[in-house]
Design an enzyme around this catalytic site. Sequence first.
Site, PDB file in Angstrom:
ATOM      1  N   ASP A  21       0.873  -1.166   0.000  1.00 48.83           N
ATOM      2  CA  ASP A  21       0.000   0.000   0.000  1.00 48.83           C
ATOM      3  C   ASP A  21       0.911   1.216   0.000  1.00 48.83           C
ATOM      4  OD1 ASP A  21      -1.710   2.099   0.442  1.00 48.83           O
ATOM      5  OD2 ASP A  21      -2.563   1.316   2.305  1.00 48.83           O
TER       6      ASP A  21
ATOM      7  N   ASN B 105       4.560   4.197 -10.133  1.00 50.82           N
ATOM      8  CA  ASN B 105       3.376   4.233 -10.986  1.00 50.82           C
ATOM      9  C   ASN B 105       2.064   4.126 -10.214  1.00 50.82           C
ATOM     10  OD1 ASN B 105       1.687   3.590 -13.515  1.00 50.82           O
ATOM     11  ND2 ASN B 105       1.507   1.688 -12.340  1.00 50.82           N
TER      12      ASN B 105
ATOM     13  N   SER C 167       3.373  10.958 -13.833  1.00 51.53           N
ATOM     14  CA  SER C 167       2.569  12.141 -13.554  1.00 51.53           C
ATOM     15  C   SER C 167       1.305  12.079 -14.399  1.00 51.53           C
ATOM     16  CB  SER C 167       3.384  13.405 -13.840  1.00 51.53           C
ATOM     17  OG  SER C 167       2.624  14.562 -13.572  1.00 51.53           O
ATOM     18  N   SER C 168       0.875  13.196 -14.923  1.00 50.45           N
ATOM     19  CA  SER C 168      -0.362  13.265 -15.698  1.00 50.45           C
ATOM     20  C   SER C 168      -0.354  14.526 -16.545  1.00 50.45           C
ATOM     21  CB  SER C 168      -1.572  13.291 -14.749  1.00 50.45           C
ATOM     22  OG  SER C 168      -2.764  13.579 -15.458  1.00 50.45           O
TER      23      SER C 168
ATOM     24  N   TYR D 114      -5.816  15.792  -7.340  1.00 51.76           N
ATOM     25  CA  TYR D 114      -4.960  14.807  -8.017  1.00 51.76           C
ATOM     26  C   TYR D 114      -3.853  15.493  -8.804  1.00 51.76           C
ATOM     27  CZ  TYR D 114      -3.710  11.275 -11.536  1.00 51.76           C
ATOM     28  OH  TYR D 114      -3.026  10.422 -12.363  1.00 51.76           O
TER      29      TYR D 114
ATOM     30  N   LYS E   1       0.455  15.539  -8.630  1.00 49.66           N
ATOM     31  CA  LYS E   1       1.329  15.216  -9.758  1.00 49.66           C
ATOM     32  C   LYS E   1       2.293  16.378 -10.040  1.00 49.66           C
ATOM     33  CE  LYS E   1      -0.141  11.091 -10.682  1.00 49.66           C
ATOM     34  NZ  LYS E   1       0.736   9.949 -10.335  1.00 49.66           N
TER      35      LYS E   1
ATOM     36  N   THR F 108      -8.112   2.716 -19.318  1.00 48.47           N
ATOM     37  CA  THR F 108      -7.822   1.656 -18.347  1.00 48.47           C
ATOM     38  C   THR F 108      -8.950   1.636 -17.325  1.00 48.47           C
ATOM     39  OG1 THR F 108      -6.638   3.036 -16.749  1.00 48.47           O
ATOM     40  CG2 THR F 108      -5.347   2.139 -18.590  1.00 48.47           C
TER      41      THR F 108
END
Length: 254
Positions: A63, A96, A145-146, A159, A163, A194
């Site tokens: 975790d 990830n 990241s994003s 979120y 990142k 996904t």
Amino acid sequence: METKKKIALITGGSRGLGRDMAISLAKNNVNILITYHSNANKAEEMVNEIKALGQEAAAFQLDTANTKSFDAFIAQITNHLKEHENYPNFDFLINNAGTALYAPFMQTTEKQFDEMVNIHHKGVFFLTQKALPYMNDGGRIINISSGLARFSLPGSSTYASMKGAVEVLTCYLAKELGDRKITANVVAPGAIETDFGNGRVRDDAKTNAMVAQMTALGRAGVPEDIGGVVAFLCSPEARWVNGQRIEVSGGMNL
């Protein structure tokens, strides 16, 4: 004399983007360690798939929000490596693992915020810190990241903030680990089909169409668009890429 295979540790490597990263690296002759949060069966399937490609693999429960578990986790993987490789070190760390949060700024709770901090920032920070003594010099750190750290979509403020923090951290890692010839880079996916976020991009036709409309290449991403980029950053050809943010989004919001 046979060259010793490189070893990669991928958090959240049993599904989604992590799964394709693991497969892409295995195809590059890299042995794989993956972590999973709760689905041991899925992780074991992934291990068997990698072994079928001719590489060694193992899965470990972790975790990434629970920093208190990191010492025991690092001991577990290094003991595994000593037993199977006669050496406790590995070469590549791919941070990830993560979860989504879709909540307007004004409705985001402190509990939700803290969960995102623990998973996406604090967990990455301290897992990397714990792993570094067991990373070989000349290794690679890749933080996921994003695209949301560059462009803004309502509902992703928490979120995306995490990142953004990881992207800044990555630059510091690249600077501070230069004497060990360890590079640190960011891969920032766009919207990918996904099960992330309950499969929002994959399963919701309206969201999928919106993503396709704002992407220069005219579709949402798929996991196979990402894994090869991570594998490249772990290859000898990427030895001079350091402290960089590589967005892999098909050209979203250009």
